[in-house]
Design a protein around this motif. Structure first.
Motif, PDB file in Angstrom:
ATOM      1  N   GLY A 158      80.310  35.153  68.889  1.00 47.33           N
ATOM      2  CA  GLY A 158      80.804  36.467  68.509  1.00 47.33           C
ATOM      3  C   GLY A 158      80.814  37.427  69.669  1.00 47.33           C
ATOM      4  N   PHE A 159      81.723  38.385  69.597  1.00 49.47           N
ATOM      5  CA  PHE A 159      81.857  39.444  70.593  1.00 49.47           C
ATOM      6  C   PHE A 159      81.895  40.770  69.856  1.00 49.47           C
ATOM      7  N   ILE A 160      81.108  41.726  70.311  1.00 51.66           N
ATOM      8  CA  ILE A 160      81.132  43.078  69.766  1.00 51.66           C
ATOM      9  C   ILE A 160      81.585  43.975  70.905  1.00 51.66           C
ATOM     10  N   PHE A 161      82.656  44.733  70.681  1.00 54.53           N
ATOM     11  CA  PHE A 161      83.207  45.532  71.770  1.00 54.53           C
ATOM     12  C   PHE A 161      83.763  46.847  71.232  1.00 54.53           C
ATOM     13  N   GLY A 162      84.073  47.739  72.154  1.00 52.64           N
ATOM     14  CA  GLY A 162      84.644  49.017  71.774  1.00 52.64           C
ATOM     15  C   GLY A 162      83.686  49.877  70.988  1.00 52.64           C
ATOM     16  N   SER A 163      82.391  49.636  71.140  1.00 51.27           N
ATOM     17  CA  SER A 163      81.391  50.334  70.355  1.00 51.27           C
ATOM     18  C   SER A 163      81.249  51.785  70.817  1.00 51.27           C
ATOM     19  N   LYS A 164      81.385  52.696  69.860  1.00 52.40           N
ATOM     20  CA  LYS A 164      81.205  54.115  70.149  1.00 52.40           C
ATOM     21  C   LYS A 164      80.333  54.712  69.064  1.00 52.40           C
ATOM     22  N   GLY A 165      79.505  55.637  69.424  1.00 50.70           N
ATOM     23  CA  GLY A 165      78.692  56.303  68.423  1.00 50.70           C
ATOM     24  C   GLY A 165      77.256  56.423  68.857  1.00 50.70           C
ATOM     25  N   LEU A 166      76.425  56.843  67.937  1.00 55.92           N
ATOM     26  CA  LEU A 166      75.045  57.154  68.248  1.00 55.92           C
ATOM     27  C   LEU A 166      74.092  55.985  68.074  1.00 55.92           C
ATOM     28  N   MET A 167      74.508  54.941  67.363  1.00 60.62           N
ATOM     29  CA  MET A 167      73.635  53.799  67.140  1.00 60.62           C
ATOM     30  C   MET A 167      73.843  52.756  68.212  1.00 60.62           C
ATOM     31  N   TYR A 168      72.768  52.024  68.509  1.00 65.64           N
ATOM     32  CA  TYR A 168      72.881  50.901  69.429  1.00 65.64           C
ATOM     33  C   TYR A 168      72.130  49.743  68.817  1.00 65.64           C
ATOM     34  N   ASN A 169      72.857  48.855  68.186  1.00 66.08           N
ATOM     35  CA  ASN A 169      72.240  47.697  67.543  1.00 66.08           C
ATOM     36  C   ASN A 169      73.277  46.591  67.517  1.00 66.08           C
ATOM     37  N   LEU A 170      73.352  45.837  68.617  1.00 64.74           N
ATOM     38  CA  LEU A 170      74.357  44.796  68.721  1.00 64.74           C
ATOM     39  C   LEU A 170      73.831  43.500  68.131  1.00 64.74           C
ATOM     40  N   THR A 171      74.001  43.343  66.846  1.00 62.99           N
ATOM     41  CA  THR A 171      73.586  42.132  66.160  1.00 62.99           C
ATOM     42  C   THR A 171      74.528  41.863  65.001  1.00 62.99           C
ATOM     43  N   LEU A 172      74.635  40.604  64.671  1.00 60.36           N
ATOM     44  CA  LEU A 172      75.385  40.220  63.479  1.00 60.36           C
ATOM     45  C   LEU A 172      74.457  39.593  62.451  1.00 60.36           C
ATOM     46  N   GLU A 173      73.185  39.484  62.789  1.00 59.95           N
ATOM     47  CA  GLU A 173      72.201  38.857  61.905  1.00 59.95           C
ATOM     48  C   GLU A 173      72.211  39.554  60.547  1.00 59.95           C
ATOM     49  N   GLY A 174      72.328  38.767  59.492  1.00 61.18           N
ATOM     50  CA  GLY A 174      72.340  39.308  58.140  1.00 61.18           C
ATOM     51  C   GLY A 174      73.711  39.755  57.652  1.00 61.18           C
ATOM     52  N   SER A 175      74.722  39.712  58.539  1.00 64.51           N
ATOM     53  CA  SER A 175      76.071  40.084  58.124  1.00 64.51           C
ATOM     54  C   SER A 175      76.626  39.031  57.172  1.00 64.51           C
ATOM     55  N   LYS A 176      77.310  39.489  56.153  1.00 65.48           N
ATOM     56  CA  LYS A 176      77.910  38.582  55.180  1.00 65.48           C
ATOM     57  C   LYS A 176      79.428  38.762  55.224  1.00 65.48           C
ATOM     58  N   PHE A 177      80.135  37.641  55.151  1.00 72.86           N
ATOM     59  CA  PHE A 177      81.588  37.649  55.196  1.00 72.86           C
ATOM     60  C   PHE A 177      82.115  37.105  53.872  1.00 72.86           C
ATOM     61  N   THR A 178      82.915  37.915  53.192  1.00 71.14           N
ATOM     62  CA  THR A 178      83.431  37.567  51.878  1.00 71.14           C
ATOM     63  C   THR A 178      84.954  37.622  51.914  1.00 71.14           C
ATOM     64  N   LYS A 179      85.586  36.582  51.382  1.00 72.19           N
ATOM     65  CA  LYS A 179      87.038  36.499  51.361  1.00 72.19           C
ATOM     66  C   LYS A 179      87.605  37.543  50.408  1.00 72.19           C
ATOM     67  N   LEU A 180      88.707  38.172  50.816  1.00 70.81           N
ATOM     68  CA  LEU A 180      89.378  39.189  50.015  1.00 70.81           C
ATOM     69  C   LEU A 180      90.705  38.646  49.490  1.00 70.81           C
ATOM     70  N   ASP A 181      91.128  39.130  48.359  1.00 74.62           N
ATOM     71  CA  ASP A 181      92.448  38.782  47.815  1.00 74.62           C
ATOM     72  C   ASP A 181      93.400  39.892  48.205  1.00 74.62           C
TER      73      ASP A 181
END
Length: 183
Positions: A158-181
């Motif tokens: 995975g690649f995380i890019f273009g991050s802007k804002g006040l938070m800094y937490n580059l992780t995907l741990e615990g992310s869930k991906f669900t298919k959409l119709d």
């Protein structure tokens, strides 16, 4: 103790409301257009990314993932799964967190499935969760760097890019991906 739980619930409801008003229910054509733009930025920032994605069995593109946190954090975004450069499905990513956090952040995510087996496992899942159903190795490259495909050995990266804002937490741990119709 009860007052702390009540505060967390109130904060959680606020976070959910903020996320719901920011990200949900884009049309398929809008997700495709935004994903195309995110891939342009990805290709501009990371040399060799186009070759890398062409070698992948498939890849997810989330052009805008919003994270909001006030003690309790939540993030979500909609994206596409592309195989052979063509959109084959639409997905939503969601994640939650508890801890010291305050702010908001927008980022783009690309997740490449480097083997057909990893892609098939993802496609056959009913809600794929990072750290449970599979792991994603984050590739840490700054702007102007090159992807060295000879050194990438993980089946899902995975690649995380273009991050802007006040938070800094580059992780995907615990992310869930669900298919959409989105048909």
């Amino acid at each position: 103790m009860k007052s702390h739980l009540k505060s967390f619930r109130s904060i959680g409801a606020l976070v959910a409301l903020l996320l719901a008003s920011t990200v949900f229910a884009s049309s398929a054509s809008k997700i495709d257009r935004e994903s195309d733009k995110a891939l342009i930025v990805f290709n501009e920032e990371i040399s060799g990314s186009e070759i890398f994605l062409n070698q992948a069995a498939g890849y997810l593109v989330f052009p805008r993932v919003i994270k909001v946190g006030i003690g309790v954090g939540a993030e979500t975004g909609e994206g596409v799964l592309r195989v052979g450069g063509q959109t084959v499905a639409y997905y939503r990513t969601t994640a939650g967190s508890i801890g010291l956090q305050l702010g908001a952040q927008a980022k783009s995510i690309v997740i490449a499935f480097l083997t057909k087996e990893a892609l098939q496992k993802f496609q056959n899942s009913n809600g794929w969760k990072v750290g449970v159903d599979g792991s994603v190795a984050l590739i840490d490259l700054g702007a102007g760097k090159t992807i060295d495909t000879d050194n990438v050995r993980d089946p899902v990266v995975g690649f995380i890019f273009g991050s802007k804002g006040l938070m800094y937490n580059l992780t995907l741990e615990g992310s869930k991906f669900t298919k959409l119709d989105k048909s």
